[in-house]
Scaffold this motif. Structure first.
Motif, PDB file in Angstrom:
ATOM      1  N   ILE A  87     -47.797  40.513  12.731  1.00 24.42           N
ATOM      2  CA  ILE A  87     -47.008  39.381  12.227  1.00 24.42           C
ATOM      3  C   ILE A  87     -45.512  39.650  12.428  1.00 24.42           C
ATOM      4  O   ILE A  87     -44.777  38.773  12.891  1.00 24.42           O
ATOM      5  CB  ILE A  87     -47.325  39.109  10.732  1.00 24.42           C
ATOM      6  CG1 ILE A  87     -48.760  38.594  10.591  1.00 24.42           C
ATOM      7  CG2 ILE A  87     -46.335  38.109  10.138  1.00 24.42           C
ATOM      8  CD1 ILE A  87     -49.275  38.553   9.159  1.00 24.42           C
ATOM      9  N   HIS A  88     -45.064  40.865  12.086  1.00 22.85           N
ATOM     10  CA  HIS A  88     -43.632  41.193  12.244  1.00 22.85           C
ATOM     11  C   HIS A  88     -43.205  41.144  13.708  1.00 22.85           C
ATOM     12  O   HIS A  88     -42.112  40.681  14.031  1.00 22.85           O
ATOM     13  CB  HIS A  88     -43.324  42.565  11.637  1.00 22.85           C
ATOM     14  CG  HIS A  88     -43.384  42.576  10.137  1.00 22.85           C
ATOM     15  ND1 HIS A  88     -42.788  41.613   9.352  1.00 22.85           N
ATOM     16  CD2 HIS A  88     -44.001  43.418   9.269  1.00 22.85           C
ATOM     17  CE1 HIS A  88     -43.013  41.870   8.079  1.00 22.85           C
ATOM     18  NE2 HIS A  88     -43.766  42.951   8.003  1.00 22.85           N
ATOM     19  N   THR A  89     -44.089  41.594  14.595  1.00 21.27           N
ATOM     20  CA  THR A  89     -43.790  41.536  16.033  1.00 21.27           C
ATOM     21  C   THR A  89     -43.638  40.077  16.477  1.00 21.27           C
ATOM     22  O   THR A  89     -42.711  39.736  17.208  1.00 21.27           O
ATOM     23  CB  THR A  89     -44.909  42.219  16.852  1.00 21.27           C
ATOM     24  OG1 THR A  89     -44.984  43.586  16.453  1.00 21.27           O
ATOM     25  CG2 THR A  89     -44.641  42.154  18.342  1.00 21.27           C
ATOM     26  N   MET A  90     -44.565  39.220  16.002  1.00 23.55           N
ATOM     27  CA  MET A  90     -44.478  37.796  16.351  1.00 23.55           C
ATOM     28  C   MET A  90     -43.191  37.169  15.811  1.00 23.55           C
ATOM     29  O   MET A  90     -42.555  36.360  16.480  1.00 23.55           O
ATOM     30  CB  MET A  90     -45.678  37.029  15.805  1.00 23.55           C
ATOM     31  CG  MET A  90     -46.889  37.110  16.698  1.00 23.55           C
ATOM     32  SD  MET A  90     -48.064  35.788  16.302  1.00 23.55           S
ATOM     33  CE  MET A  90     -48.440  36.128  14.613  1.00 23.55           C
ATOM     34  N   GLU A  91     -42.821  37.533  14.584  1.00 19.51           N
ATOM     35  CA  GLU A  91     -41.589  36.992  13.998  1.00 19.51           C
ATOM     36  C   GLU A  91     -40.369  37.371  14.844  1.00 19.51           C
ATOM     37  O   GLU A  91     -39.525  36.517  15.138  1.00 19.51           O
ATOM     38  CB  GLU A  91     -41.401  37.498  12.562  1.00 19.51           C
ATOM     39  CG  GLU A  91     -42.346  36.878  11.571  1.00 19.51           C
ATOM     40  CD  GLU A  91     -42.252  37.499  10.192  1.00 19.51           C
ATOM     41  OE1 GLU A  91     -42.618  36.835   9.225  1.00 19.51           O
ATOM     42  OE2 GLU A  91     -41.816  38.675  10.089  1.00 19.51           O
ATOM     43  N   ARG A  92     -40.304  38.654  15.250  1.00 21.06           N
ATOM     44  CA  ARG A  92     -39.173  39.108  16.090  1.00 21.06           C
ATOM     45  C   ARG A  92     -39.171  38.380  17.431  1.00 21.06           C
ATOM     46  O   ARG A  92     -38.122  37.946  17.904  1.00 21.06           O
ATOM     47  CB  ARG A  92     -39.254  40.627  16.313  1.00 21.06           C
ATOM     48  CG  ARG A  92     -38.746  41.432  15.137  1.00 21.06           C
ATOM     49  CD  ARG A  92     -38.515  42.888  15.499  1.00 21.06           C
ATOM     50  NE  ARG A  92     -39.707  43.539  16.004  1.00 21.06           N
ATOM     51  CZ  ARG A  92     -40.622  44.115  15.235  1.00 21.06           C
ATOM     52  NH1 ARG A  92     -40.490  44.125  13.931  1.00 21.06           N
ATOM     53  NH2 ARG A  92     -41.672  44.697  15.766  1.00 21.06           N
ATOM     54  N   GLU A  93     -40.361  38.237  18.045  1.00 23.08           N
ATOM     55  CA  GLU A  93     -40.456  37.540  19.335  1.00 23.08           C
ATOM     56  C   GLU A  93     -40.062  36.070  19.196  1.00 23.08           C
ATOM     57  O   GLU A  93     -39.421  35.507  20.074  1.00 23.08           O
ATOM     58  CB  GLU A  93     -41.869  37.661  19.907  1.00 23.08           C
ATOM     59  CG  GLU A  93     -42.187  39.050  20.436  1.00 23.08           C
ATOM     60  CD  GLU A  93     -43.609  39.162  20.967  1.00 23.08           C
ATOM     61  OE1 GLU A  93     -44.310  38.129  21.019  1.00 23.08           O
ATOM     62  OE2 GLU A  93     -43.999  40.285  21.318  1.00 23.08           O
ATOM     63  N   PHE A  94     -40.458  35.452  18.071  1.00 26.81           N
ATOM     64  CA  PHE A  94     -40.112  34.056  17.814  1.00 26.81           C
ATOM     65  C   PHE A  94     -38.594  33.892  17.721  1.00 26.81           C
ATOM     66  O   PHE A  94     -38.008  33.006  18.364  1.00 26.81           O
ATOM     67  CB  PHE A  94     -40.782  33.564  16.530  1.00 26.81           C
ATOM     68  CG  PHE A  94     -40.202  32.276  16.013  1.00 26.81           C
ATOM     69  CD1 PHE A  94     -40.433  31.082  16.680  1.00 26.81           C
ATOM     70  CD2 PHE A  94     -39.408  32.258  14.879  1.00 26.81           C
ATOM     71  CE1 PHE A  94     -39.883  29.889  16.217  1.00 26.81           C
ATOM     72  CE2 PHE A  94     -38.853  31.080  14.416  1.00 26.81           C
ATOM     73  CZ  PHE A  94     -39.095  29.893  15.089  1.00 26.81           C
ATOM     74  N   LEU A  95     -37.950  34.745  16.924  1.00 28.76           N
ATOM     75  CA  LEU A  95     -36.494  34.653  16.759  1.00 28.76           C
ATOM     76  C   LEU A  95     -35.784  34.917  18.076  1.00 28.76           C
ATOM     77  O   LEU A  95     -34.802  34.247  18.412  1.00 28.76           O
ATOM     78  CB  LEU A  95     -36.022  35.639  15.681  1.00 28.76           C
ATOM     79  CG  LEU A  95     -36.457  35.288  14.249  1.00 28.76           C
ATOM     80  CD1 LEU A  95     -36.145  36.425  13.292  1.00 28.76           C
ATOM     81  CD2 LEU A  95     -35.817  33.994  13.779  1.00 28.76           C
ATOM     82  N   ASP A  96     -36.304  35.875  18.841  1.00 25.79           N
ATOM     83  CA  ASP A  96     -35.716  36.185  20.146  1.00 25.79           C
ATOM     84  C   ASP A  96     -35.847  34.995  21.095  1.00 25.79           C
ATOM     85  O   ASP A  96     -34.880  34.613  21.767  1.00 25.79           O
ATOM     86  CB  ASP A  96     -36.395  37.432  20.741  1.00 25.79           C
ATOM     87  CG  ASP A  96     -35.814  37.815  22.080  1.00 25.79           C
ATOM     88  OD1 ASP A  96     -34.574  37.986  22.155  1.00 25.79           O
ATOM     89  OD2 ASP A  96     -36.578  37.926  23.056  1.00 25.79           O
ATOM     90  N   ALA A  97     -37.038  34.387  21.143  1.00 34.68           N
ATOM     91  CA  ALA A  97     -37.262  33.225  22.016  1.00 34.68           C
ATOM     92  C   ALA A  97     -36.380  32.058  21.595  1.00 34.68           C
ATOM     93  O   ALA A  97     -35.809  31.362  22.434  1.00 34.68           O
ATOM     94  CB  ALA A  97     -38.740  32.822  21.991  1.00 34.68           C
ATOM     95  N   ALA A  98     -36.236  31.865  20.277  1.00 33.42           N
ATOM     96  CA  ALA A  98     -35.376  30.783  19.771  1.00 33.42           C
ATOM     97  C   ALA A  98     -33.923  31.032  20.163  1.00 33.42           C
ATOM     98  O   ALA A  98     -33.218  30.109  20.589  1.00 33.42           O
ATOM     99  CB  ALA A  98     -35.505  30.673  18.258  1.00 33.42           C
ATOM    100  N   ASN A  99     -33.477  32.282  20.063  1.00 34.03           N
ATOM    101  CA  ASN A  99     -32.086  32.629  20.442  1.00 34.03           C
ATOM    102  C   ASN A  99     -31.836  32.422  21.927  1.00 34.03           C
ATOM    103  O   ASN A  99     -30.735  32.073  22.334  1.00 34.03           O
ATOM    104  CB  ASN A  99     -31.764  34.080  20.058  1.00 34.03           C
ATOM    105  CG  ASN A  99     -31.558  34.232  18.571  1.00 34.03           C
ATOM    106  OD1 ASN A  99     -31.228  33.276  17.887  1.00 34.03           O
ATOM    107  ND2 ASN A  99     -31.777  35.431  18.062  1.00 34.03           N
TER     108      ASN A  99
END
Length: 199
Positions: A87-99
């Motif tokens: 879940i934490h990996t997905m959250e980081r990837e999500f924020l990175d993709a959004a940025n």
């Protein structure tokens, strides 16, 4: 083992009995070791494919079957930790993709995260998620308008259906619903024209 005990106590063959007892215990330990290896390997496969409920059930069953085996201690905890790491990996990837304005990837991750996060856990991501969803909706709207403008009816229908599926409550979805029947007719005519041209 009962026979070995009789051999030692009734017939007095203590040395031979000890040799057999050692062989039996070694064979039993090897069998348990093999079964635990298989159970741990199966658990890793379940974790790899993100089957968290099945992994937890399997971990619990393995711990009950081999309570004396040190390798299965805290197996359920290990599954829970692996799930949290995912879940934490997905959250980081999500924020990175959004940025990076990678809206498609961010949307895919957001849909996956939605399966895991409670409302409270999702709160820190809410603002970013709104921005991503807005951009995704706007992107689909632009693609839809271009397809209609270029009279690519089949593509317009596909994008329109995606708008309705992903943003059913939006004004855009309402507008698309009003146009969809006409576009489907035109798409059918487009397909028929292609078929007759290739025949």
């Amino acid at each position: 083992l009962v026979m070995v005990n009789q051999m030692a106590q009734t017939y007095g063959y203590r040395q031979e009995a000890e040799t057999f007892r050692t062989e039996i215990e070694e064979a039993r330990a090897a069998d348990v070791n093999h079964k635990v290896d298989e159970a741990l390997e199966h658990l890793q496969k379940l974790i790899a494919v993100k089957e968290w409920d099945a992994a937890l059930a399997h971990a619990g069953r393995t711990q009950r079957m081999y309570p004396q085996e040190p390798r299965v201690k805290d197996l359920s905890q290990r599954v829970t930790e692996a799930r949290h790491r995912y879940i934490h990996t997905m959250e980081r990837e999500f924020l990175d993709a959004a940025n990076r304005d990678d809206v498609d990837k961010a949307m895919a991750l957001l849909k996956e995260l939605d399966k895991y996060l409670t409302e409270a856990e999702a709160e820190p991501l809410r603002e970013v998620a709104r921005g991503v969803i807005g951009k995704a909706r706007d992107n689909l709207g632009v693609q839809f308008k271009l397809a209609v403008h270029d009279k690519e009816w089949t593509r317009a229908v596909q994008i329109g259906e995606q708008v309705i599926r992903e943003f059913p409550q939006s004004r855009m979805a309402e507008e698309v619903r009003g146009m969809l029947d006409i576009m489907r007719e035109r798409a059918a005519g487009e397909q028929a024209a292609r078929t007759s041209a290739t025949a």
